[in-house]
Structure formats: C-alpha cells, structure tokens
Design a protein around this motif. Structure first.
Motif, PDB file in Angstrom:
ATOM      1  N   UNK A 319      19.553  -2.284 -12.082  1.00  0.00           N
ATOM      2  CA  UNK A 319      18.927  -3.567 -11.807  1.00  0.00           C
ATOM      3  C   UNK A 319      18.520  -3.258 -10.383  1.00  0.00           C
ATOM      4  N   UNK A 320      19.394  -2.941  -9.188  1.00  0.00           N
ATOM      5  CA  UNK A 320      19.215  -2.747  -7.943  1.00  0.00           C
ATOM      6  C   UNK A 320      17.853  -1.676  -7.612  1.00  0.00           C
ATOM      7  N   UNK A 321      17.931  -0.425  -8.646  1.00  0.00           N
ATOM      8  CA  UNK A 321      16.902   0.541  -8.791  1.00  0.00           C
ATOM      9  C   UNK A 321      15.678   0.182  -9.048  1.00  0.00           C
ATOM     10  N   UNK A 322      15.528  -0.732  -9.924  1.00  0.00           N
ATOM     11  CA  UNK A 322      14.131  -1.449 -10.191  1.00  0.00           C
ATOM     12  C   UNK A 322      13.565  -2.019  -9.010  1.00  0.00           C
ATOM     13  N   UNK A 323      14.377  -2.964  -8.604  1.00  0.00           N
ATOM     14  CA  UNK A 323      14.133  -3.881  -7.433  1.00  0.00           C
ATOM     15  C   UNK A 323      13.733  -3.022  -5.970  1.00  0.00           C
ATOM     16  N   UNK A 339       9.711   4.409   5.327  1.00  0.00           N
ATOM     17  CA  UNK A 339      11.029   3.465   4.819  1.00  0.00           C
ATOM     18  C   UNK A 339      11.124   3.412   3.252  1.00  0.00           C
ATOM     19  N   UNK A 340       9.608   3.427   2.723  1.00  0.00           N
ATOM     20  CA  UNK A 340       9.443   3.351   1.421  1.00  0.00           C
ATOM     21  C   UNK A 340       9.835   4.683   0.605  1.00  0.00           C
ATOM     22  N   UNK A 345      13.933   7.856  -2.502  1.00  0.00           N
ATOM     23  CA  UNK A 345      15.003   9.092  -2.452  1.00  0.00           C
ATOM     24  C   UNK A 345      16.420   8.626  -2.937  1.00  0.00           C
ATOM     25  N   UNK A 346      16.981   7.520  -2.288  1.00  0.00           N
ATOM     26  CA  UNK A 346      18.082   6.880  -2.562  1.00  0.00           C
ATOM     27  C   UNK A 346      18.038   6.576  -3.851  1.00  0.00           C
ATOM     28  N   UNK A 347      17.012   5.986  -4.517  1.00  0.00           N
ATOM     29  CA  UNK A 347      16.945   5.741  -6.126  1.00  0.00           C
ATOM     30  C   UNK A 347      17.201   6.765  -6.715  1.00  0.00           C
ATOM     31  N   UNK A 348      16.532   7.970  -6.564  1.00  0.00           N
ATOM     32  CA  UNK A 348      16.736   8.943  -7.194  1.00  0.00           C
ATOM     33  C   UNK A 348      17.774   9.770  -7.348  1.00  0.00           C
ATOM     34  N   UNK A 349      18.726   9.747  -6.302  1.00  0.00           N
ATOM     35  CA  UNK A 349      19.995  10.158  -5.932  1.00  0.00           C
ATOM     36  C   UNK A 349      21.096   9.493  -6.823  1.00  0.00           C
ATOM     37  N   UNK A 364       9.191   8.655  -8.992  1.00  0.00           N
ATOM     38  CA  UNK A 364       8.483   9.756  -8.674  1.00  0.00           C
ATOM     39  C   UNK A 364       6.951   9.485  -8.745  1.00  0.00           C
ATOM     40  N   UNK A 365       6.684   8.501  -9.409  1.00  0.00           N
ATOM     41  CA  UNK A 365       5.028   8.189  -9.304  1.00  0.00           C
ATOM     42  C   UNK A 365       4.745   7.572  -7.997  1.00  0.00           C
ATOM     43  N   UNK A 366       5.630   6.493  -7.351  1.00  0.00           N
ATOM     44  CA  UNK A 366       5.349   6.086  -6.155  1.00  0.00           C
ATOM     45  C   UNK A 366       5.450   7.402  -5.043  1.00  0.00           C
ATOM     46  N   UNK A 367       6.457   8.070  -5.021  1.00  0.00           N
ATOM     47  CA  UNK A 367       6.617   9.263  -4.078  1.00  0.00           C
ATOM     48  C   UNK A 367       5.326   9.890  -4.164  1.00  0.00           C
ATOM     49  N   UNK A 368       4.951  10.353  -5.477  1.00  0.00           N
ATOM     50  CA  UNK A 368       3.336  11.252  -5.514  1.00  0.00           C
ATOM     51  C   UNK A 368       2.343  10.269  -4.609  1.00  0.00           C
ATOM     52  N   UNK A 369       2.125   9.141  -5.036  1.00  0.00           N
ATOM     53  CA  UNK A 369       1.170   8.383  -4.243  1.00  0.00           C
ATOM     54  C   UNK A 369       1.262   8.586  -2.804  1.00  0.00           C
TER      55      UNK A 369
END
Length: 448
Positions: A319-323, A339-340, A345-349, A364-369
């Motif tokens: 749930x915290x990853x989603x937020x 910061x974003x 990267x914390x989420x992916x780890x 990954x989508x947002x990191x691509x953007x």
C-alpha cells in the motif's frame, strides 16, 4: 452441535463426572430419563441427543460444550475474545503484533482441534501477510483457512478466505485469476439464492480494482453500483467504508471528482471511528489522487505525504508503494523531479516482478517520463520496456495501451519509425472498446 466427541468418550466422561459428584444413575437420570438409558449412554452404546446432553450437563454442573467435547466453555470463549483482540490490533495497523497474536491462537486451536478458531486465526494471518506484503505466505494462509472451514460450511462464511486469496493474486499482478475467483463466487452466491449482504458487499468492493486495471470500466461501474445498493443492508461499518473507497475509484474514472471526494470523506469518517489506520491512510491516498486529477497539486502532495507517513510507519509495504508512486507523480508535476525519482527507486528496491508487479510497472513508467523530460532517451526507453514487460504478464489492458503510446512516441522522436509503429500496434491490440474484456459473461446479479 457439529463438533463432538464419539459416544464412547462422552459416556466415560459422564460416568467420571457422576462418580466425582456422588450421584447414582437414577439421580442423574431423573426426572426426564431412566437409569437404564444412563447405563447405556455411559457404556458408549448410544449417541446422546443435544437435549439429553443439556439435561446431563445441568445435573452435573458443567457446560454443554465441556460435556460434549471435553473443552471448558470458558476456554473457548477466551480464545474467541483473543481473536477479537488480534483483529483489533490489525485494524489499528499493528500487523506484526497482530500476526504474533494470531500465530499463538493457531497453535492453541490446533492443540484443541478447534476448526472454527483455526480458520479464523489462519484468515487473520493471511490478512497480516497482505498488510506486510508477504503475498506468497498470504495465499497459503487463505488456502489453509478455506480447508479448515471445509465444504460443509456455507459459502458466505468462506467468502473472506476466498476474497483474501483473490486479493493476494491481484496484488501480485494476476488480474484475470483474481477476477475469476471473485466473479465465480459472486455468481454462485446469487444463482444459489445465498444473498448475504456482507459477503456480496465484500466481493463487489474487491473486484472493482482488478476490473479497473484490466480496462473493464463498465463492469467496475456496475460492481460499484451494486455495492452502493448493498451498503444499507450491511451491519459491518468497516465493509461499508472499504466499499466507499473502492467506489471512489470508479467515480474517478468517469470524471465525477466531486462525488468521488464525497465518497472518500464518508469512508475516512468511518475509518476514524473504527481506528483502522491503514484503511484511513488509503483514503488519504485516494483523496490525494482526486486533488491531483483536479490540478490541486499542493493539496494532493499534502494528502499523499500523510498517507505515505501513516502506511510506512505500519510497514504496509504494498500500500505504501502505491501511495509513493502517486506522490512521486505529483512531485514531478510540481518540479521536484529529483525527489520523485529517489522515491521511485526506493519503491523498486522494495518490490519484485512477483510481488507488486503493477506498482513496479507504475514506478518504471514514471521514471521513464522523468528521464524523457531530462532528455535521457536511453534511460526512458529502458524504463518503458521494463514496465511493458510487467504489465503484459499482469494483463493490465488500460495501462498497457497508455504505455505503448509513450514508448511509441519516444521511438518516433528518435527516428525509429518502424519500431514506433510496432509499439502503437501493440497498444491498439490492448485497447478494447469501453467496458469490454476477454472475460466471460458477467456474474448473476442479486435481487435488489
């Protein structure tokens, strides 16, 4: 009483208690039975009825359950009280402490052969595992809870375990199987005339998320409408609160922001009353999403930060990853891209392709953007391709179509026209007509 010792054990127990109390067979039998019946019962040659056991229990000064099973009634009551305490601990967000309580109860229930308590403890352990992101363990606990209940237990009583299994599959990205479990259970309840409001409300609220991720917006909207219609019949405020939060997601998809916000406000108030910290945090997350969709980025950031702080404090990993992904999107839109990116990267780890596939794909989508905006096309393409792979396995049609568009645009801008066309074609293949999916017929509806 379904759980009861065999006649021989009960007979010996009656005889032992009678002798301890200095009663003759005639004194124990009077006035409803004969000494001969007591003699036959004590020898194990007759299976006593519930009425006979109640008479004997009253004469011997013990509880019905103790006479029938050998377990003191107070012990069983104590276990049920402790189950309630473990449930409350989980409801306030202390998943690890709750899991410890449930594990102790499971050990005691196994020792006493209490199927009902065993099933409840396994269900609680499954919910704790979902909360902490241990989805493989969660599935196993929910499956064991179903087996502990057995096929003789009515379907509505098995719904929480079935729904738990579906939720665990959904969170690992197995959308179609999750929908299959939920829809087949809904269908069986409605076609069989088992119109249990709490069970149906739980199932309809749970199926909205998978429907939305698969692009089945019409079915999500229908499930939301049915959930709203069932809500007044439910005696469980936690279920009603969860339903309001799920319905808000459908309202958002239809652009009905004010109604979505109102639904979230109702859910938040109910969760405050119930002190369900994790669910309340999810309401802050959804409200932040509403504000972001409406362009109110400062308010969105405040709500999402609050949600993330509440969820992280309780180690509700998925749930915290989603937020966190939603907050990262708002931060990027507000010009705080570094910061974003760090947050993503914390989420992916914390996640893997088997655990939180949809959230990993969103990161990954947002990191691509973010990489595209920084003119790092190589990194952007890498993130888009990783997200595409995760979404293809999950079958998230709506997200896949959007991602193929982003990847196609990137490839076209870098001069790779044929590759761009392939990406667009892939996206079009996942772009179904509104409300349609490759799912079978919709489940039967309750007679509202």
């Amino acid at each position: 009483m379904s759980e009861r010792d065999d006649p021989g054990i009960i007979g010996r127990r009656v005889q032992q208690l009678r002798v301890e109390r200095g009663l003759t067979q005639k004194q124990l039998a009077e006035p409803a039975y004969t000494p001969a019946y007591i003699s036959t019962l004590e020898s194990g040659r007759v299976r006593p009825s519930d009425d006979a056991l109640r008479h004997l229990a009253d004469r011997l000064g013990v509880g019905f359950e103790e006479l029938a099973t050998g377990r003191p009634a107070r012990l069983v009551t104590d276990l049920r009280l402790r189950l309630t305490e473990a449930q409350r601990t989980l409801a306030t967000g202390e998943a690890e402490e709750s899991a410890t309580q449930y594990a102790r109860l499971l050990t005691e229930a196994d020792g006493l052969d209490l199927a009902e308590v065993r099933a409840a403890a396994l269900l609680g352990l499954g919910e704790c595992a979902v909360e902490t992101g241990e989805l493989g363990a969660a599935r196993e606990y929910f499956e064991r809870a179903e087996k502990a209940l057995g096929d003789d237990v009515p379907l509505p009583a098995r719904v929480p375990a079935l729904r738990g299994r579906a939720l665990a599959h959904y969170l690992t990205g197995e959308l179609r199987y999750s929908v299959y479990l939920l829809e087949s259970t809904i269908d069986e309840l409605n076609r069989g005339g088992l119109h249990d409001p709490d069970a149906l409300l739980l199932l309809y609220a749970s199926v909205i998320g998978p429907y939305m991720d698969m692009g089945a917006h019409a079915r999500a909207a229908q499930a939301a409408e049915l959930a709203l219609a069932l809500a007044p019949r439910s005696d469980d405020p936690a279920l009603v609160a969860r339903m309001h939060r799920s319905v808000a997601r459908t309202l958002l998809a239809e652009g009905r922001l004010a109604e979505a916000d109102a639904s979230l406000a109702k859910a938040a108030e109910l969760y405050r009353q119930l002190q369900l910290r994790t669910e309340l945090a999810n309401c802050h997350w959804m409200r932040g999403y509403v504000y972001a969709q409406n362009g109110e980025l400062e308010r969105a950031e405040a709500e999402l930060r609050q949600a993330l702080a509440m969820l992280s404090a309780k180690r509700a990993a998925l749930y915290s990853s989603q937020a966190a992904v939603e907050l990262a999107d708002v931060l990027h839109r507000r010009g705080k891209s570094e910061e974003a990116a760090a947050l993503l990267h914390d989420v992916l780890s914390d996640l893997s392709s088997e655990r939180g596939a949809l959230h990993s794909a969103a990161a990954h989508r947002l990191l691509g953007i973010i990489a595209e905006d920084a003119r790092d096309t190589e990194a952007a393409e890498e993130h888009y391709v990783r997200a595409l792979s995760l979404l293809e396995r999950a079958g998230a049609a709506g997200d896949l179509a959007d991602l193929c568009r982003l990847l196609g645009d990137l490839l076209r801008r870098t001069g790779r026209v044929e590759a761009a066309l392939d990406a667009y074609r892939t996206g079009l293949g996942h772009r179904t007509a509104p409300g349609t999916t490759t799912l079978g017929p919709a489940p039967a509806q309750p007679p509202l």
